[in-house]
Design an enzyme around this catalytic site. Structure first.
Site, PDB file in Angstrom:
ATOM      1  N   GLY A  80       0.754  -1.198   0.011  1.00  0.00           N
ATOM      2  CA  GLY A  80       0.074  -0.041  -0.150  1.00  0.00           C
ATOM      3  C   GLY A  80       1.063   1.501   0.123  1.00  0.00           C
ATOM      4  NE  ARG A 144      -1.876  -4.326  -0.907  1.00  0.00           N
ATOM      5  CZ  ARG A 144      -1.868  -3.944   0.151  1.00  0.00           C
ATOM      6  NH1 ARG A 144      -0.555  -4.327   0.730  1.00  0.00           N
ATOM      7  NH2 ARG A 144      -2.101  -2.965   0.552  1.00  0.00           N
ATOM      8  CG  ASP A 175       3.231  -9.824   5.178  1.00  0.00           C
ATOM      9  OD1 ASP A 175       3.508 -10.720   5.976  1.00  0.00           O
ATOM     10  OD2 ASP A 175       1.813  -9.778   4.941  1.00  0.00           O
ATOM     11  CE  LYS A 201       4.617  -0.197   2.586  1.00  0.00           C
ATOM     12  NZ  LYS A 201       3.631  -0.681   1.622  1.00  0.00           N
ATOM     13  CB  THR A 202       2.988   0.045   6.769  1.00  0.00           C
ATOM     14  OG1 THR A 202       1.508  -0.046   6.715  1.00  0.00           O
ATOM     15  CG2 THR A 202       3.577  -0.431   7.925  1.00  0.00           C
ATOM     16  CG  ASP A 204      -1.652  -0.400   8.113  1.00  0.00           C
ATOM     17  OD1 ASP A 204      -2.152   0.606   7.768  1.00  0.00           O
ATOM     18  OD2 ASP A 204      -1.921  -1.609   7.798  1.00  0.00           O
TER      19      ASP A 204
HETATM   20  P1  FBP Z   1       0.624  -1.956   3.541  1.00  0.00           P
HETATM   21  O1  FBP Z   1       0.364  -2.749   5.077  1.00  0.00           O
HETATM   22  O2  FBP Z   1       0.820  -2.763   2.419  1.00  0.00           O
HETATM   23  O3  FBP Z   1       1.253  -0.713   3.854  1.00  0.00           O
HETATM   24  O4  FBP Z   1      -0.699  -1.246   3.269  1.00  0.00           O
HETATM   25  C1  FBP Z   1      -1.734  -0.900   4.330  1.00  0.00           C
HETATM   26  C2  FBP Z   1      -3.093  -0.478   3.866  1.00  0.00           C
HETATM   27  O5  FBP Z   1      -3.209   0.752   3.656  1.00  0.00           O
HETATM   28  C3  FBP Z   1      -4.132  -0.915   5.291  1.00  0.00           C
HETATM   29  O6  FBP Z   1      -4.156   0.064   5.777  1.00  0.00           O
HETATM   30  C4  FBP Z   1      -5.355  -1.256   4.411  1.00  0.00           C
HETATM   31  O7  FBP Z   1      -6.149  -2.202   4.962  1.00  0.00           O
HETATM   32  C5  FBP Z   1      -4.874  -2.002   2.982  1.00  0.00           C
HETATM   33  O8  FBP Z   1      -3.510  -1.397   2.780  1.00  0.00           O
HETATM   34  C6  FBP Z   1      -5.551  -1.425   1.863  1.00  0.00           C
HETATM   35  O9  FBP Z   1      -5.156  -2.427   0.746  1.00  0.00           O
HETATM   36  P2  FBP Z   1      -5.490  -1.891  -0.934  1.00  0.00           P
HETATM   37  O10 FBP Z   1      -4.431  -0.715  -1.001  1.00  0.00           O
HETATM   38  O11 FBP Z   1      -5.296  -3.247  -1.591  1.00  0.00           O
HETATM   39  O12 FBP Z   1      -6.806  -1.269  -1.054  1.00  0.00           O
END
Ligand code: FBP
Length: 550
Positions: A80, A144, A175, A201-202, A204
């Protein structure tokens, strides 16, 4: 007036020079620290990573200039979006240029699949300059795709050999960095001369530990959501007629929700980790909300704000069980996939679950039940961002309040509005903190590569101090690993950091939430991300970091 191609802020931010730790401004020397152990399951992790286990911590300090050979690096954005990704790349680019102006940087397109499918561009100064201090991952795109098969590693090695790439930098979450470490180990084991370096990175905020104080993007995303929450609170306090149910992104951990609560002081904030620890049911969560709504109504306050973490549903033990059963049931299930109507699918699922899960599934509004059966992401996770928990809670709270009204216990008026803040913040223009932090991470990655390191994550610490005092270095990725069950088998993975109920952050929230819920005025209004002005406004780290480091 001619149409603009860039906003005035875009132009101003393009000229911003991110701050670096003082040590990185000169030439550096690598200082080796203590040898490391993985956080748990040392024996298993050591066996799985014989070449990258136990390496020492690294810090960079100011040192003498060394002659550096020409190198080429490939960079991947994984998962993400998170504010600051472009600055990791510009920091990496500038770091490589400083080491040797003939160094090259390639960007693999669309995430890890770019490495496997040999899709790439060379990142020139012109391209990099265009993206400095901007949000988003569009410079090379993200994806992803999981890197987990030797055939993928071989394809990667093939293109690296063709382009003369010595090192790959993976900018990703837990991951993706786990996969980066497996790749580093594979190349080492097979005498393939390609280093692999990770960057945390994230949005979250769940990729953090003793050595990685925060993942990038968390700061900006939380500030953007907090601004919006503050604006809603001002509206709620003005109109005095709506309860706002606000769901916030963060697939699993509640860090974003908690940080936003600390920044805006809403009436209610649900923390998934607490729900799980207290073994609460969905009805318990609803009862807690109802109590606050009824209490405020007694003071004539029929409005308020409630923050709900995106991952809540998976932390309610009974829901967790239901989701686990659905995961098993729906994995590669051709019968289910060929069914035409939602009703047909619903009947099928109901019949296949255990009694408890089937009862729970039946009790859910149809829309939510359907959302639980949507496609999983490539890591096998339910796509929680597609599950409208805020609507589920509104429905259940409204129902319970109607009962209490009939019993004469509740005399207020309940009108609600639902919100979901996620994609609004993931590509925001990075805050000064994220712009500086990510630039420093990218720069640090270039130094780890020049020192021949592999299987390390770039680390920049001491983040609540001014940037000049930040400490740059590297942490062996194996140090963050433990064994976890994934897809039915035990796998080495980076341990996800959930909200700890004994942390300074949660304790602070716990000590204040009763006051935030009651009739007194407690809202605070963070306002927009500021770039120019007093340092304590513009360079302020998150409340989470400040409390954790106090
Ligand atoms: P990452 O862990 O890859 O950084 O992504 C986090 C996130 O933004 C979450 O908060 C959310 O649930 C998910 O990605 C949403 O996924 P998508 O980008 O596939 O809509």
């Amino acid at each position: 007036m001619r149409p603009m191609t860039k906003s005035p802020l875009q132009l101003a931010r393009a000229a911003y020079q991110p701050k670096l730790p003082a040590a990185l401004k000169s030439n550096v020397v690598l200082i080796e620290g203590a040898k490391t152990e993985s956080v748990a399951d040392q024996k298993e992790i050591k066996e799985l990573f014989p070449n990258t286990y136990g390496m020492p911590l690294i810090t960079f300090e100011a040192g003498e200039k060394k002659v550096q050979p020409v190198i080429a690096v490939g960079v991947i954005l994984s998962g993400g979006q998170a504010p600051g990704g472009h600055n990791v790349i510009s920091g990496l680019y500038d770091g490589l240029q400083k080491l040797n102006p003939n160094n090259k940087l390639y960007g693999f397109l669309g995430g890890p699949s770019g490495l496997v499918n040999h899709e790439y561009i060379e990142l020139s100064k012109e391209i990099v300059d265009e993206y400095r201090n901007t949000g988003g991952f569009d410079i090379i795109g993200s994806g992803r795709t999981k890197l987990e098969e030797p055939a993928q590693y071989e394809k990667g090695a093939e293109i690296c050999k063709q382009l003369g790439i010595n090192a790959i930098v993976v900018i990703g979450g837990d991951d993706s960095n786990t996969n980066a470490c497996v790749l580093a180990e594979y190349y080492k084991q097979n005498d393939v001369n390609i280093q692999v370096i990770g960057c945390p990175k994230t949005i979250d905020g769940d990729l953090k530990n003793e050595m990685i104080e925060t993942s990038f993007g968390f700061d900006t995303a939380c500030k953007v959501y907090s601004e919006l929450i503050g604006n809603i609170q001002r509206d709620a306090n003005s109109a005095k007629k709506y309860w706002h149910f606000i769901r916030l992104m963060g697939r699993s951990a509640s860090h974003i929700t908690l940080e936003c609560a600390l920044q805006s002081q809403p009436n209610i904030c649900i923390v998934s980790e607490e729900v799980e620890a207290k073994n609460m049911t969905l009805n318990d969560v609803v009862e807690d909300i109802v109590k606050v709504v009824v209490n405020r109504a007694n003071f004539g306050l029929n409005f308020g704000t409630i923050l709900i973490p995106e991952g809540l549903i998976e932390f309610i033990p009974a829901m967790k069980k239901l989701i686990a059963e659905l995961n098993d049931l729906l994995a590669h299930n051709e019968d289910f996939n060929t069914m035409q109507t939602d009703d047909e699918k619903r009947q099928y699922v109901k019949g296949m679950l255990t009694k408890d899960s089937s009862d729970l599934y039946r009790s859910l509004p149809k829309g939510i039940a359907r959302q639980l059966t949507l496609d999983r992401d490539p890591h096998g996770n339910v796509q929680v961002s597609l599950i409208e928990t805020e609507k589920l809670l509104i429905e259940m709270v409204a129902k319970r309040l109607a009962q209490l009204k009939a019993e004469g216990v509740y005399k207020g008026k309940f009108s609600s509005i639902n919100h979901f803040f996620g994609y609004e913040g993931r590509c925001a223009i990075p805050s000064n903190f994220d712009a500086d932090y990510t630039y420093s991470l990218g720069f640090t990655a270039s130094l780890l590569i020049s020192e021949g390191k592999t299987g390390y994550m770039a680390s920049v610490r001491n983040l609540t101090a001014p940037a000049a005092e930040w400490i740059a270095g590297g942490v062996p990725i194996t140090m963050m690993m433990n064994m976890e069950r994934r897809h039915g088998a035990m796998k080495p993975v980076i341990q996800k950091a959930l909200v700890r109920l004994d942390s300074a952050t949660f304790k602070y929230f716990e000590a204040n939430r009763v006051e935030w819920a009651d009739e007194k005025q407690s809202y605070i209004y963070p306002g927009p991300v500021q770039y120019y002005g007093p340092t304590d406004v513009c360079d302020r780290p998150t409340v989470t970091l400040t409390l954790e480091k106090a």
